[in-house]
Design a protein around this motif. Sequence first.
Motif, short mmCIF file in Angstrom:
data_model
loop_
_atom_site.label_atom_id
_atom_site.label_comp_id
_atom_site.label_asym_id
_atom_site.label_seq_id
_atom_site.Cartn_x
_atom_site.Cartn_y
_atom_site.Cartn_z
N SER A 22 -9.59 3.98 -2.09
CA SER A 22 -10.28 2.73 -2.40
C SER A 22 -11.31 2.92 -3.51
O SER A 22 -11.46 2.06 -4.38
N ASN A 63 0.82 -1.22 0.00
CA ASN A 63 0.00 0.00 0.00
C ASN A 63 0.85 1.27 0.00
O ASN A 63 0.85 2.04 0.96
N GLU A 100 -0.27 7.52 9.13
CA GLU A 100 -1.58 6.89 9.05
C GLU A 100 -2.54 7.81 8.30
O GLU A 100 -2.55 9.02 8.49
N LEU A 101 -3.34 7.22 7.44
CA LEU A 101 -4.31 7.99 6.67
C LEU A 101 -5.61 8.15 7.45
O LEU A 101 -6.00 7.28 8.22
N LYS A 157 -8.51 7.19 2.99
CA LYS A 157 -8.50 5.77 2.65
C LYS A 157 -9.71 5.41 1.78
O LYS A 157 -9.59 4.66 0.81
N PHE A 176 -0.36 4.60 1.27
CA PHE A 176 -0.74 4.75 2.67
C PHE A 176 0.46 5.08 3.56
O PHE A 176 0.35 5.11 4.77
#
Length: 351
Positions: A89, A72, A79-80, A85, A75
């Motif tokens: 996606s 990923n 932290e997203l 996120k 990412f």
Amino acid sequence: MIKDENKKHQYYQALLNKDSKYDGIFFAGIRTTGVFCHATCPAKKPRYENCTFYETAEEALLAGYRPCKRCNPLFYPQELSPLVKQMVSLVEKNPEKKWRDSDFAELGIHSATARRQFKQKYGMTFVQYARARRMGIAMKTIRTGEKIINAQIDVGYDSSSGFHDAFSKIMGRTPKKSNEFKILYADWVDTKLGPMMSIADEKYLYLLEFVDRRGLEREVERLRNRLNASIIPGKTNISNCIKEELNQYFDNKLLKFETPVMLLGSDFQKKVWGELVKINMGETKSYKDMAISIGNAKSVRAVGNANGANQLALIIPCHRVIQSDGSLGGYGGGIERKKWLLNHENQNRNF
């Protein structure tokens, strides 16, 4: 794309060692799998010759690579937020989609919030990211696609045509069949300043642009609609000709492009472009000088707009137009490219 051999070997060693100090410093595109990763990806390591290294995720996306599902890379490092996120996606579920404000509203997402959070994380807006992912699909097809004989083309882009549905959504579906219907071929050109795309038929070159130009999709759409054309991956004698001339230009062996081109624009735009090609390599003109040269000293802004509408980068040398105070002004390919081109031409004007 990183071309320095020492740096490439350095990054490859970091990839082999899963060196966390390099996470976020480079992205590795893996040709055999079509994905890009960051340094600490746990997947089996590729051979060196199957790796292409990039400094930004946007470059990797535009080259046609998708984010690796193991590491990923989008990412990392911090932290997203759940919102970012979700947006990443959504793009992966439907990468050919063109996003609009109404799409955010349907998802209950405030578009301004989405743009701000995405920009803070990736240094590019969500629209830029979605565009890079979308255009990457088209560019990968262009890089690997073979020329298709006209007789084999189904003008409706049905499944029997052999085209990927994503490509036709991105580059534009074929217009209604008519006697004026035209086929154009898109080709990929690697240069020292990054990849470019050419669009040509067997007689003329219609478009030559850096693939990361923000307005490239709109340029392609205008070209397609203006000519009632379909654009498919492939090569022609003209696209091979401009590729060779670009190699000569960047190797300091070309002063003037000779590839036949077709200029599509208003009479005023063509008049401006005609003056642009008169600016010799190593020379510059101001926007005001250009306005005077076409006989209308008050048309400075219109001249700037005509420069921006140029679809033949380098051939119609809009990068040679600067501000009256000597500052560079704008450039569709980016200011750093404009600076590089002017330095390159100034050093090699009398080779």
